[in-house]
Design an enzyme around this catalytic site. Structure first.
Site, PDB file in Angstrom:
ATOM      1  N   CYS C 154       0.946  -0.988   0.378  1.00 12.21           N
ATOM      2  CA  CYS C 154       0.036  -0.228  -0.120  1.00 12.21           C
ATOM      3  C   CYS C 154       0.886   1.546   0.165  1.00 12.21           C
ATOM      4  O   CYS C 154       0.507   2.184  -0.646  1.00 12.21           O
ATOM      5  CB  CYS C 154      -1.371  -0.240   1.124  1.00 12.21           C
ATOM      6  SG  CYS C 154      -0.148   0.043   2.486  1.00 12.21           S
ATOM      7  N   HIS C 248      -1.409   7.070   3.873  1.00  9.25           N
ATOM      8  CA  HIS C 248      -0.680   7.360   4.144  1.00  9.25           C
ATOM      9  C   HIS C 248       0.271   8.429   3.295  1.00  9.25           C
ATOM     10  O   HIS C 248      -0.549   8.767   1.903  1.00  9.25           O
ATOM     11  CB  HIS C 248       0.122   5.636   3.680  1.00  9.25           C
ATOM     12  CG  HIS C 248       0.291   5.007   3.424  1.00  9.25           C
ATOM     13  ND1 HIS C 248      -0.658   4.065   5.354  1.00  9.25           N
ATOM     14  CD2 HIS C 248       0.048   3.734   3.228  1.00  9.25           C
ATOM     15  CE1 HIS C 248      -0.229   3.341   5.815  1.00  9.25           C
ATOM     16  NE2 HIS C 248      -0.090   2.498   5.051  1.00  9.25           N
TER      17      HIS C 248
END
Lengths: 366, 366, 366, 366
Positions: C154, C248
Site C-alpha cells: 500500500c 498514508h
C-alpha cells in the site's frame, strides 16, 4: 424561498449553518456576517488561519460552492428587514446586544445562551417541546415583530431527547449525567488546544453543567398560559472534555417514578422516535433515536454521522443499581449537527401549511 | 530481604511489579514467570513483539538493569516454597488454578479477580481496610499455609479510597460513578487497538461495572467475626474507555446520610490522608489523597504521576444537585501504580516489626 | 456476473473487499473464507473481538447487508473451480501456500507480497502499468490455468502513481521517500496497539522499505519479451507509523533527468490523470490524481476519502534544493482503498470486451 | 550568581526557561516580562487561560515555587542594565525591535529568528560551533556593549548535531530531511488546535524549511576572520506537524563525500558525543548523542525525556540506497529542551573561568 442570513458564519457552528443550508428546499442564504477580522473577505478566505495557513474549515465536505465566494459582511451591515429569518451563531455576550436589534423586525434562531433563561423565551428542540413555541408570541410585548428562539446547549440536546419518552412513560425523579464532550463543542477560535487535550481528559467546562441542569428542566417542563413551569425532577451533571473530534457521549442515570425495565424504555424510545412530530421535515433524520443492543455502542467515531448527525444514539440500556426504580444508559449526540446548526434549521418548521409560512395564524414557528 | 517471585511478569501489570520491586528495601526478586511463549527467554527479549519488533515495555523508565537478563520461567517451574511471597499478575482463569497451588505454602498477593468474591478473602487496599487482613487467617481452613490476598480492580481503588473519609464522616447512601479509563488498564496482549480508540470513546468494558459495584461495598464493609458484611450503600457504575495512556478518571455522585458541604469533605479527605496507616511504608506516597481547588484538575496526563502514581487526586468537589444531601467530585487514580502492582507492593506491609515479618503473631499481613 | 470469493475476509483488507464488492456491477461475492477461529460463524459474528466485545469492523459504512449473514468458510473448503476470480487478503506465508492451489484453475488477485518478486509476476497498478499484465500469461508455464496477480504494498501505490508522469516527462534518477503511515495499514489482528502509538511515532515498519524500493522500480520498469526490466532509477525510503487512522502520507524528493519546474509537474500529473486508462471503470475515481495549491494539503483526515479513497492527492510541489534538477512534494494515498482492496477490484478490468471476459483471446486481465 | 531576566516568560519557550533556571548554579532569575495581557499579574495567574480556566503550563513538573508569585512586568519596564544576561522567547517581529535595545548594554540569548541570518550573528549550538561565538564580538560595531546570540530553530538543532560528526569524518554533499514535528513546537497561543491535528498530519509549517536549510549550513560553516562561510553542502527539507506532544522526529538521508558504513557513523557519533566541549556544564546531558541499535527507536514519547531532554537520539543508521556514498537515519530531539530554552541556558557557558565571566578576555561566551 425564504431569505436568510447567518451571523457568526465563520466559526464552527456558523460553518455548520453553511452546510445545513446548502441546497435547502426552503431557505436561500443571501448574506453572511462575521467579526471585523473577516469582514470584506470572501467566505473561503476568511476561514484561513493567518499563522498556520490552515483552512479552519471543519466538516467532511469541502466548503460548499455556493458559499465560497460570498463576501463576509460586518454584523452591523446586516439589515434585518431584508430577511425572513436570521440564524445566529454568536458568543453569548454579543448575542445579548445583537439579537434584540434583529428581533425587532425578524425571527432569529440562535445557538447562543443569551436569552435561554428568560421567562418569555422557550428553548426549542424540534420534536420534543414544539408546543412551547407558542411562548414566542409573548415576545411581542418587547416591541418585537420577530422573536429570538434559542436552541439549547449542545450537551442538553441529546439528554432532553432521550429523557422525553422516559418522562412521558415512567416519570422522572432524578437525572445524574456525566458528559464526555467533543473538541468541536469548544469551537475553533481557538477552541481546545492540542497540547491540552492529547492523552488527556479535562474534567471541567465552564458554565456547562449549570446550563444543562436548567435547560433540561425547562425544555421538558409544562407550558401553560404564557409560561413554562420547569419539569419537576432534579438534575446533576459533570461535564468533561475528551480527545474526540465530534459527538458528545453522555452516561445517564435516571431515577424513575415507576418501576421500569430496559426493554420497556427501548420500546418507548423507538415508539417516540417513530411518531416524532418532525419526521416529515427536510432536515429530519430517518430515525430520531436509535437504540443499540450491542453493548459497545454508541461510539462517537462510529455513530456520530448516522443520518448526517441528526440521530441521537442510545445504548447500554440497563436497570440502575442505585435506585429502586431506575434506568441507566449511554447516549451520543452530534454536537454540531442535531445539537447545533442543523438542529436550528430543523427547528424552523412551518406549522400548518407551506403557502404562507409567515402568516400570523399559520405562523412560522416550531 | 524477603525472596519474591512475580508471575505474569511480562504483561502490563507484571512490568509494573518489576519497576516497583527495583531496589526495594524489603523484597528481592529472584524469579519471574510468564507464558510458554516467553519461557526460556531473557526478560527483555520476552517483551519484544515479534511482528512489529517493538519492545512492549510500557513505563517511563527503561527496563531496570536488575531484571533485563533474568531468565523467564514457565509458571509450573515455580516452586512456591522457595519464596517468602509471590506476586501474581494473571488472567482470572489462570489465577483460579495457579494461585491455590502457591497458597499451599506461600502468601500470594494477586491482582486477579479470581478470589475476590469468596467469603474468606478480603480485597485489600492498604490504608483503607487494613483490619480486614485478619480474614486471611481463615484461609488456613483451605489447608493453606499461605493465603491469596487480591487487590481490587484498578477502577475500584480510587473510588474506595475517596469514599472512605466520606463514609466515615457523613455516611453514604448511594454512589453513582462514571469512569473514563485509560488504555493501559486493558493490558498489552493486545489491549486496546489504536484503530478502535483513536478519536473515540468505547462505552463498555466487559464485567468492569459489576466488579466495582461489589468490590467497593466489600472493601468498605464491616469486618466482624471472620466475615465481611458489605457496606450498606448502593453503587451504580458506567465504565468507559478513553484515549488516555494511563490514569483512570472517575466522576462520582454521592448521596450522603448527613448534610454535607464541599469544604467539609475536603477537610475530611485531607485529614484522612494525613493520618493514613500506611504513611511510613517505603512504597507509600507523601500524600495519600490530594484535593485540587483548581476546577480543571485532576487531569490524567498532568496528575497521574504525582508521587510516582501512588496518590489519588480529587477535584471539583461541589454540592450535588440531585440529592438533598450529596456531594460530587472527580477523581484520578493511576491504574497501574496505586491501582495495581505498586499498590500490591504497598499492601505487603509488616504489622508489628521488621525482625520476623512472617512470625504468626507478628505476621506478614496488610 | 462473475462469481468471486474473498479469502481472509475478516481482516482489515478483507473487510474492504466486502465493501468494494457491495452492489458491484460485474462481481457477485458467493463465498468468504477466513481463519479457523472464524470458520462456521456468520460473517458479522466473526468480526467481533471476544475479549472486548467490540465489532472489529473498520469502515465508515456499517457491515453491508449482503454480507452480514454469509457463513465464513475455512480456506480449505474453497473450491477454486467454482469461481471466476478469487480475491485474497492473506498474510504472505499463507499466500505462498494457498494462492498456487487456487491459481491452478482460477485467476487470483492478491494483496499479499508472496509472489510480487517472482520474474513471471507483474505487480499491477491499474492505470500505471497495464501493459505488464501480459506477463501473467507466462504463468501458464507453472501449469496454471489461472494466475496470481498481486497488488503492490500500500505504500508503493501512491508513490508509483505520482512518479509515473514524472518519469514519462522528465526522467527520474533518484527517489528519496519518507512515509507517515496510517494505523489501518497494520491491520487489526491486532495491528497497532494504542499504548504504542498514542502521542508517538514508530520509526520502523518491518520489511516495508525494501518492498517499496523494489516494487516501485518493477512497476515503472519496461516490459519486453516476457520479462520486466526494473526502471533505471534509485530509491531510498524511511517508513514510519503515525497516529492516523487511514491514509498514508509520503514526502518525496525526486532527482529528475531533465530540468523541471513545479508548474510543469503539476500539468504532467493532471494530464496523466485525465487520460488514465482506467477512467471508465466502475471502481475508478473521477480524478486519478489531484494536485493541491494550498500548501497545507494534502492532510490525511481531510483528503483520504476523496472519491471514496481512490484518488491520490499531491501537494506542496516545489523545486528541490538538494539536486540540480529536482522536485519535491507530499502525497496522500488511502492505504485501504486505492492502496489495497478497492485497487484490487479496480485492477480486474476486462481488456477488449464485456461479453466474454474470460475468453483466452479476450482475456480477463488488467 | 549572574542576574538574569526572561522575556516572553509565559509562552511555551518562556516556561521552559523558568524550569531550566530553577535552582541553577550560576543564574538567578530576578525579573520576568510578558505581553500587556499578562503584565501586573502573578506569574502563575498569567498562565491561566481565561476562557477554559485551564492553566496553560506545559511541563511535567508543576510551576516551580520560586516563580509562582513573581510579578510579570511589561517588556518596556525591563531595564537591561540591571541584568548580566537576558533570555528572550519572543516572536520574531517583536525580537527585532526589543533585542537591540537590550543588547546595547547586555548580552541577549534569543530563541527568535530575528537576527539569525545577519552576517555578524552566529547561530550557536553549544558543543557544535563554539568557535563561532567569537563573531559576537563584532557586534560591538553596532554600538552594543552586549550582543544578540540566537539559538537555531528547534528543527535545526538535532539535524546539525547529528551532521557534525558525519561532516567531520566523511564529508557531506547533500542532506534531505523530513521532519515530523511536535505540537509544542508551535507554542501555546494558541499553537496547534486539537481539531486540526487529531487523526491527522499537517504537511506544512510556514517558513520552517527555509530556516533549517539556511541555518544548518551556517552552523556547520567555517568561521574565518569575522565571518562565517556556510558549509558547502546542499540541504532540502519537508517539515510536517504530527499529533505528538513533544519531540521532533526527523528522517535524514545524507550523501557523503567518502564511502561510509553505518557502524562507522555510529562510532563517529559516539566519539563526538563523548568528547563534546560542553560535557562539564551544569545543563549538559550525560550523553550528547545516543545511538539506538533497536530499529524501533527513537520514538518521541519514549526517548524525548532522556537526560531531561538534552540528548539527541539517533536510530536506524543504515546505508542509503539512493546515493553511491550515503547514510540514512532517524533522529529525535526535544524541541523545547535542547532545541530551545534549555539549549539556550546550556549555551551560556563561561569560557575560561568562573570568577569573572564577563571580563573581556575571559568573556562570557559560548
Amino acid at each position: 424561498m425564504l431569505k436568510v442570513a447567518v451571523i457568526g458564519a465563520t466559526g464552527a457552528v456558523g460553518q455548520e449553518f453553511i452546510v445545513a443550508l446548502n441546497k435547502h428546499k426552503w431557505f436561500q442564504l443571501t448574506q453572511v456576517a462575521a467579526s471585523e477580522r473577516s469582514a470584506g473577505k470572501k467566505y473561503v478566505d476568511a476561514l484561513r488561519d493567518p499563522a498556520s495557513g490552515i483552512l479552519r474549515w471543519h466538516n467532511r465536505e469541502e466548503v460548499p460552492e455556493y458559499a465560497r465566494d460570498m463576501r463576509v459582511s460586518k454584523v452591523d451591515e446586516i439589515k434585518p428587514e431584508n430577511f425572513d429569518l436570521i440564524f445566529t451563531a454568536l458568543e453569548s455576550d454579543d448575542a445579548k446586544i445583537i439579537e434584540p436589534k434583529f428581533a425587532k423586525t425578524t425571527p432569529v434562531i440562535s445557538t447562543a445562551a443569551a436569552f435561554r433563561y428568560e421567562s418569555d423565551v422557550p428553548i426549542i428542540i424540534p420534536g420534543v417541546n414544539d408546543d412551547q413555541a407558542d411562548l414566542l408570541k409573548t415576545q411581542s410585548k418587547r416591541g418585537w415583530k420577530g422573536f429570538v428562539a434559542p436552541l439549547p446547549n449542545c450537551t442538553t440536546t441529546g439528554l432532553a431527547i432521550t429523557l422525553k419518552p422516559i418522562l412521558d412513560n415512567f416519570g422522572v425523579d432524578k437525572v445524574l449525567m456525566t458528559s464526555m464532550q467533543a473538541l468541536s463543542g469548544a469551537g475553533r477560535s481557538p477552541g481546545v488546544i492540542a497540547l491540552d487535550i492529547t492523552d488527556n481528559v479535562i474534567p471541567y467546562i465552564p458554565k456547562e453543567e449549570e446550563k444543562v441542569q436548567v435547560e433540561a428542566k425547562k425544555i421538558l417542563g409544562k407550558f401553560k398560559k404564557d409560561s413554562i413551569a420547569p419539569a419537576d425532577f432534579r438534575v446533576s451533571c459533570t461535564c468533561t472534555r475528551v480527545p474526540v473530534l465530534d459527538g458528545h457521549t453522555e452516561t445517564v442515570f435516571v431515577e424513575t417514578e415507576k418501576s421500569v425495565e430496559p426493554e420497556d424504555v427501548k420500546k418507548a424510545m423507538l415508539k417516540y422516535s417513530k411518531g416524532v412530530s418532525v419526521g416529515h421535515l427536510p432536515s429530519a433524520p430517518k430515525e430520531y433515536i436509535v437504540v443499540h443492543d450491542d453493548p459497545t455502542r454508541p461510539q462517537p467515531r462510529i455513530d456520530r454521522e448516522l443520518n448526517d448527525g441528526m440521530t441521537t444514539a442510545v445504548g447500554r440500556l440497563r436497570k440502575d443499581t442505585a435506585f429502586d426504580n431506575g434506568i441507566k444508559y449511554v447516549l451520543l449526540s452530534h454536537n454540531e449537527k442535531m445539537g447545533s446548526a442543523k438542529g436550528a434549521v430543523l427547528a424552523c418548521r412551518i406549522a400548518k401549511g407551506q403557502d404562507d409560512p409567515l402568516a400570523p395564524s399559520n405562523s412560522f414557528c416550531y
